[in-house]
Design an enzyme around this catalytic site. Structure first.
Site, PDB file in Angstrom:
ATOM      1  N   ASP A  65      -8.880 -46.341  65.222  1.00  0.00           N
ATOM      2  CA  ASP A  65      -8.715 -46.329  66.692  1.00  0.00           C
ATOM      3  C   ASP A  65      -8.259 -44.969  67.205  1.00  0.00           C
ATOM      4  OD1 ASP A  65      -9.634 -48.834  67.411  1.00  0.00           O
ATOM      5  OD2 ASP A  65      -7.669 -49.793  67.259  1.00  0.00           O
ATOM      6  N   ASN A  94      -0.815 -52.554  63.316  1.00  0.00           N
ATOM      7  CA  ASN A  94      -1.222 -53.399  64.447  1.00  0.00           C
ATOM      8  C   ASN A  94      -2.617 -53.048  64.959  1.00  0.00           C
ATOM      9  OD1 ASN A  94       0.107 -50.945  65.507  1.00  0.00           O
ATOM     10  ND2 ASN A  94      -0.277 -51.850  67.515  1.00  0.00           N
ATOM     11  N   HIS A  95      -3.145 -51.880  64.576  1.00  0.00           N
ATOM     12  CA  HIS A  95      -4.500 -51.510  65.000  1.00  0.00           C
ATOM     13  C   HIS A  95      -5.572 -51.926  63.990  1.00  0.00           C
ATOM     14  CE1 HIS A  95      -4.297 -49.121  68.776  1.00  0.00           C
ATOM     15  NE2 HIS A  95      -3.014 -49.086  68.443  1.00  0.00           N
ATOM     16  N   ARG A 218       5.745 -53.418  74.407  1.00  0.00           N
ATOM     17  CA  ARG A 218       4.465 -53.531  73.692  1.00  0.00           C
ATOM     18  C   ARG A 218       3.801 -54.880  73.923  1.00  0.00           C
ATOM     19  NH1 ARG A 218       3.480 -49.430  70.053  1.00  0.00           N
ATOM     20  NH2 ARG A 218       5.255 -48.248  69.270  1.00  0.00           N
ATOM     21  N   HIS A 245       4.244 -46.440  63.470  1.00  0.00           N
ATOM     22  CA  HIS A 245       4.067 -47.171  64.731  1.00  0.00           C
ATOM     23  C   HIS A 245       4.436 -46.387  65.988  1.00  0.00           C
ATOM     24  CE1 HIS A 245       3.191 -50.810  66.871  1.00  0.00           C
ATOM     25  NE2 HIS A 245       4.437 -51.174  67.100  1.00  0.00           N
TER      26      HIS A 245
END
Length: 358
Positions: A65, A94-95, A218, A245
């Site tokens: 990403d 998380n990506h 977030r 992160h």
């Protein structure tokens, strides 16, 4: 596709919380977010050496990403993992999540580069991402995970979680919660409690004040204070949490009385000069060496072919040193294949000799 298929197959044999050690190598390198920035990964390999049995790495999530070369980075990481499955560890961030990929560029990159097979590739990537471990424990003393922890974190419980069912962390399996990720009230169901712990590992951030509260900034995970870090680490007999992160201007940041270290490896993240990248070398006894870098204007002007060429030169140098170091063993193996005593071997038996003494 073969690399993705083989990576999925190998990941399926690994636990949800993997384990690593510095006993054999004497050190281990931990990289943070790369976000599709190939120049940063190549700088790390150039400065620190390529992954190998004696040069292990942990890649702590979010390698896709935002940047333009997520495919190239993923292929390098997965190929390294297949070559050295006991020395390359890739945690989920998380990506590594198809919902995030739709929003932040990875899906668009795949569609542009692989028009005909894009759909099939995206499905395979979803599968691979869902099998990535959620964290790695090093030397039974250091926890590496992408986001962090919460007051609920129980690593023994998480080791038993079927991580594959979380194809997207943002869309939990049925029975976990009725509302979306923003509504983080008390979850009575066991499925809901499990999902919350998984989300916390990938989405949470440290805060300076004590306590643990929902991460409304977030929309997932929590903000955890120094008291939470101390409690979770002591409960699991750990000394340190290394997480990623968050972009940091120096590429790293110590918090919570130096019991939490943030490592971010994508330099120039927001714009040119906005931040340095960093990686950390973990030595036995929980000793750390933090290395900072920044992709320069000259580095960015290099083509991918030239950048890879620089890394290849480093690899050839390392190979030369290893051949010299194992000269006698190599000669012995070669003589065993040289039945006619010609003093020469073609490529195939030569390769087998090198593999035999690797």
């Amino acid at each position: 596709m073969e690399i993705l298929l083989e990576t999925r197959k190998k990941l399926m044999t690994i636990g949800t919380i993997s384990t690593a050690s510095t006993d054999l190598s004497g050190q281990l390198t931990i990289c943070g977010d790369l976000h599709g920035k190939l120049d940063d990964l190549l700088i790390i390999f150039y400065k620190n050496g390529l992954p190998a049995s004696n040069n292990p790495y942990i890649f702590n999530g979010d390698f896709v990403d935002r940047g333009p070369h997520s495919v190239e980075i993923s292929m390098l990481l997965f190929s390294s993992f297949l070559l050295y499955p006991n020395a390359v560890f890739i945690n989920r961030g998380n990506h590594e999540d198809y919902v995030m990929n739709l929003r932040y560029g990875f899906v668009k990159e795949i569609m542009a580069k692989y028009k005909k097979h894009a759909t099939q590739l995206l499905r395979l990537y979803q599968e691979v991402f869902s099998w990535l471990p959620l964290g790695t424990i090093v030397d039974k003393r250091v926890l590496c995970c992408h986001g962090g922890i919460s007051s609920d974190t129980n690593l023994n419980f998480l080791k038993k979680v079927d991580r594959h069912k979380y194809i997207s962390i943002l869309r939990p399996p049925p029975g976990c919660v009725d509302d979306n990720i923003l509504n983080r009230g008390e979850m009575d169901s066991e499925a809901g409690k499990e999902w919350k712990q998984v989300v916390d590992l990938l989405w949470s951030d440290p805060k300076m004040q004590n306590g643990c509260e929902p991460n409304t900034f977030r929309g997932g995970g929590c903000f955890y204070g120094p008291d939470v870090s101390s409690s979770v680490l002591e409960r699991h007999k750990l000394d340190l949490l290394i997480r990623s992160h968050e972009c940091k201007s120096d590429g790293y940041e110590w918090t919570h009385d130096r019991r939490v270290l943030t490592i971010f490896s994508a330099s120039n993240y927001y714009e040119k000069g906005s931040n340095k990248g960093a990686y950390v070398k973990l030595l036995p006894g929980v000793k750390l060496q933090i290395v900072q870098f920044m992709a320069s204007k000259t580095q960015r002007r290099l083509t991918i072919r030239e950048s890879v060429g620089n890394v290849a030169m480093t690899a050839m140098h390392e190979l030369r040193e290893r051949i010299i170091g194992h000269k006698e063993d190599l000669l012995r193996e070669c003589r065993a294949y040289d039945h006619r005593k010609t003093g020469r071997l073609n490529a195939s038996p030569s390769g087998r000799c090198i593999v035999a003494i690797r």
